[in-house]
Scaffold this active site. Sequence first.
Site, PDB file in Angstrom:
ATOM      1  N   ALA A  59       3.927   3.291  -2.660  1.00  0.00           N
ATOM      2  CA  ALA A  59       3.055   4.100  -2.741  1.00  0.00           C
ATOM      3  C   ALA A  59       2.713   5.297  -1.814  1.00  0.00           C
ATOM      4  O   ALA A  59       3.465   6.166  -2.059  1.00  0.00           O
ATOM      5  CB  ALA A  59       1.752   3.764  -1.431  1.00  0.00           C
ATOM      6  N   TYR A 124      -7.743   6.573  -1.936  1.00  0.00           N
ATOM      7  CA  TYR A 124      -6.698   6.070  -1.426  1.00  0.00           C
ATOM      8  C   TYR A 124      -7.127   4.759  -1.385  1.00  0.00           C
ATOM      9  O   TYR A 124      -7.020   3.503  -1.920  1.00  0.00           O
ATOM     10  CB  TYR A 124      -6.123   6.579  -0.073  1.00  0.00           C
ATOM     11  CG  TYR A 124      -5.606   5.868   0.546  1.00  0.00           C
ATOM     12  CD1 TYR A 124      -3.658   5.921  -0.146  1.00  0.00           C
ATOM     13  CD2 TYR A 124      -5.470   5.620   1.665  1.00  0.00           C
ATOM     14  CE1 TYR A 124      -2.851   5.003   0.358  1.00  0.00           C
ATOM     15  CE2 TYR A 124      -4.506   4.494   2.247  1.00  0.00           C
ATOM     16  CZ  TYR A 124      -3.437   4.363   1.997  1.00  0.00           C
ATOM     17  OH  TYR A 124      -2.292   4.010   2.408  1.00  0.00           O
ATOM     18  N   TRP A 149      -1.782   2.403   9.889  1.00  0.00           N
ATOM     19  CA  TRP A 149      -0.641   3.544  11.451  1.00  0.00           C
ATOM     20  C   TRP A 149       0.485   3.359  11.790  1.00  0.00           C
ATOM     21  O   TRP A 149       0.945   3.076  12.923  1.00  0.00           O
ATOM     22  CB  TRP A 149      -1.872   3.852  13.080  1.00  0.00           C
ATOM     23  CG  TRP A 149      -2.889   4.087  12.553  1.00  0.00           C
ATOM     24  CD1 TRP A 149      -3.920   4.285  11.708  1.00  0.00           C
ATOM     25  CD2 TRP A 149      -3.647   4.400  13.938  1.00  0.00           C
ATOM     26  NE1 TRP A 149      -5.097   4.575  12.307  1.00  0.00           N
ATOM     27  CE2 TRP A 149      -5.287   4.208  13.483  1.00  0.00           C
ATOM     28  CE3 TRP A 149      -3.360   4.900  15.640  1.00  0.00           C
ATOM     29  CZ2 TRP A 149      -6.360   5.417  14.325  1.00  0.00           C
ATOM     30  CZ3 TRP A 149      -4.775   4.837  15.855  1.00  0.00           C
ATOM     31  CH2 TRP A 149      -5.214   5.431  15.882  1.00  0.00           C
TER      32      TRP A 149
HETATM   33  N1  LIG Z   1       2.021   4.930   7.015  1.00  0.00           N
HETATM   34  C1  LIG Z   1       0.895   4.075   6.576  1.00  0.00           C
HETATM   35  O1  LIG Z   1       0.004   4.541   7.900  1.00  0.00           O
HETATM   36  C2  LIG Z   1       0.374   2.951   6.288  1.00  0.00           C
HETATM   37  C3  LIG Z   1      -0.739   2.787   6.859  1.00  0.00           C
HETATM   38  C4  LIG Z   1      -1.428   1.469   5.858  1.00  0.00           C
HETATM   39  C5  LIG Z   1      -0.693   0.975   5.119  1.00  0.00           C
HETATM   40  N2  LIG Z   1       0.643   1.503   4.209  1.00  0.00           N
HETATM   41  C6  LIG Z   1       0.648   1.377   3.202  1.00  0.00           C
HETATM   42  O2  LIG Z   1       1.626   0.257   4.058  1.00  0.00           O
HETATM   43  C7  LIG Z   1       3.243   0.461   2.632  1.00  0.00           C
HETATM   44  C8  LIG Z   1       3.962   1.200   3.557  1.00  0.00           C
HETATM   45  O3  LIG Z   1       3.848   2.841   3.699  1.00  0.00           O
HETATM   46  P1  LIG Z   1       4.978   3.525   4.406  1.00  0.00           P
HETATM   47  O4  LIG Z   1       4.389   4.062   5.193  1.00  0.00           O
HETATM   48  O5  LIG Z   1       6.308   2.560   4.339  1.00  0.00           O
HETATM   49  O6  LIG Z   1       5.129   4.306   2.968  1.00  0.00           O
HETATM   50  P2  LIG Z   1       7.033   4.860   2.522  1.00  0.00           P
HETATM   51  O7  LIG Z   1       7.434   5.192   3.687  1.00  0.00           O
HETATM   52  O8  LIG Z   1       6.315   6.138   2.047  1.00  0.00           O
HETATM   53  O9  LIG Z   1       7.052   4.304   1.715  1.00  0.00           O
HETATM   54  C9  LIG Z   1       6.650   4.274   0.503  1.00  0.00           C
HETATM   55  C10 LIG Z   1       7.807   4.018  -0.887  1.00  0.00           C
HETATM   56  O10 LIG Z   1       7.895   4.394  -1.832  1.00  0.00           O
HETATM   57  C11 LIG Z   1       8.104   5.294  -2.912  1.00  0.00           C
HETATM   58  N3  LIG Z   1       7.497   5.239  -4.155  1.00  0.00           N
HETATM   59  C12 LIG Z   1       6.745   6.468  -4.471  1.00  0.00           C
HETATM   60  N4  LIG Z   1       5.547   6.543  -5.424  1.00  0.00           N
HETATM   61  C13 LIG Z   1       6.871   5.589  -6.023  1.00  0.00           C
HETATM   62  C14 LIG Z   1       6.701   4.709  -7.529  1.00  0.00           C
HETATM   63  N5  LIG Z   1       6.217   5.455  -8.224  1.00  0.00           N
HETATM   64  N6  LIG Z   1       7.901   4.044  -7.661  1.00  0.00           N
HETATM   65  C15 LIG Z   1       8.323   3.512  -6.085  1.00  0.00           C
HETATM   66  N7  LIG Z   1       8.347   4.252  -5.714  1.00  0.00           N
HETATM   67  C16 LIG Z   1       7.681   4.707  -5.029  1.00  0.00           C
HETATM   68  C17 LIG Z   1       7.846   6.211  -2.133  1.00  0.00           C
HETATM   69  O11 LIG Z   1       9.390   6.923  -1.684  1.00  0.00           O
HETATM   70  P3  LIG Z   1       9.209   8.524  -2.207  1.00  0.00           P
HETATM   71  O12 LIG Z   1       9.004   8.395  -0.352  1.00  0.00           O
HETATM   72  O13 LIG Z   1      10.499   9.871  -2.645  1.00  0.00           O
HETATM   73  O14 LIG Z   1       7.510   8.612  -2.452  1.00  0.00           O
HETATM   74  C18 LIG Z   1       8.890   5.741  -0.816  1.00  0.00           C
HETATM   75  O15 LIG Z   1      10.532   5.653  -0.689  1.00  0.00           O
HETATM   76  C19 LIG Z   1       2.146   1.549   1.697  1.00  0.00           C
HETATM   77  O16 LIG Z   1       1.250   0.572   0.557  1.00  0.00           O
HETATM   78  C20 LIG Z   1       1.015   2.415   2.270  1.00  0.00           C
HETATM   79  O17 LIG Z   1       0.075   2.409   1.413  1.00  0.00           O
HETATM   80  C21 LIG Z   1       0.670   2.672   5.129  1.00  0.00           C
END
Ligand SMILES: NC(=O)c1ccc[n+]([C@@H]2O[C@H](COP(=O)([O-])OP(=O)(O)OC[C@H]3O[C@@H](n4cnc5c(N)ncnc54)[C@H](OP(=O)(O)O)[C@@H]3O)[C@@H](O)[C@H]2O)c1
Length: 286
Positions: A59, A124, A149
């Site tokens: 994402a 978003y 979170w």
């Molecule tokens: N973090 C939160 O608090 C939160 C809350 C609610 C929902 N979510 C959802 O939970 C999921 C996981 O979140 P997370 O915190 O683990 O996020 P994260 O650590 O940013 O992991 C997402 C990964 O996807 C990669 N990515 C981005 N664009 C891409 C593309 N076009 N093709 C392939 N890979 C790509 C990112 O690379 P780069 O880092 O190099 O961009 C990153 O390694 C996401 O769907 C997010 O929307 C997260």
Amino acid sequence: MRVIICGAAGQLGSDLVRVFEAGGKEVLGFDLDLDITDHSLVMEKIPSLGPDLLINSAADLDADQAELDPEPSFRTNFTGTQNLALACLEAGCPLAFISSDYVFDGRKGGAYNEFDEPNPQGIYGKAKLASERYIASILPRWYVFRTQWLFGKAGKRNFVKSILGGAREKGSLRVVTDEVGTPTCTADLAEIIYRVCTSDWHGLYHATNEGVCSRFEFARQILELAGMQDVPVEPIVYADLGLPCPRPPYSPLDNMNLRLQGFPPARHYMEPLREYVEWLLESGEL
Ligand SMILES: NC(=O)c1ccc[n+]([C@@H]2O[C@H](COP(=O)([O-])OP(=O)(O)OC[C@H]3O[C@@H](n4cnc5c(N)ncnc54)[C@H](OP(=O)(O)O)[C@@H]3O)[C@@H](O)[C@H]2O)c1
């Protein structure tokens, strides 16, 4: 069972890889090496790998930048998921998608369950809701996990790291009181996703740890666990920050569907938070 995980280098993705491998599944993890926004690449690669399940944890999380420039956010958070859904349709496998509390406006005055109507206020959240609906409209078998979170060991940026880093660098903090939710540990969330996706109970799930706090209370708890309780924290409101993306002011998620299907309750967030802060301090990750 062969499982493809997109976003495998992220904080949730890396825990998903670990948990599915520990469960004896064959895991194929991709991150930026398989750009989910590249339709031809996704269609060429994924069906030929013969997955039994695909989990999309990739994402673009920058909700504020999304307000200033919506297309890159829609491209990754909606079009990327659309590509993966089409690939799953061709492969004949279910898609598990990670969504967010940002699909709600946060004005209900209580925790949201899966039967509450979404009403996203920003780009978003709109992209997440559009993805949920698209997946459900074209795939016979799908899972959606709404969470919030997140904090986890592979996290480059998360609230816990920002608070401890900010406290060390600046010696004082300003944190909002008018954003309330549930901090969620990615290792615990990965376990929930594993249990559901290996049970064949397809559908929509709210999936967080237990407990509710404001960002301000969360920051105080983080500092206390790190022995930095003397760092002053000024309570402020979101409007003081002047950020472009409206946050849901009160959006704890009630894991009702997990309860209805008889899955075990998640831990209170304080338990994994204590473990995580200890790990951050010991591992030198800060
Ligand atoms: N973090 C939160 O608090 C939160 C809350 C609610 C929902 N979510 C959802 O939970 C999921 C996981 O979140 P997370 O915190 O683990 O996020 P994260 O650590 O940013 O992991 C997402 C990964 O996807 C990669 N990515 C981005 N664009 C891409 C593309 N076009 N093709 C392939 N890979 C790509 C990112 O690379 P780069 O880092 O190099 O961009 C990153 O390694 C996401 O769907 C997010 O929307 C997260």
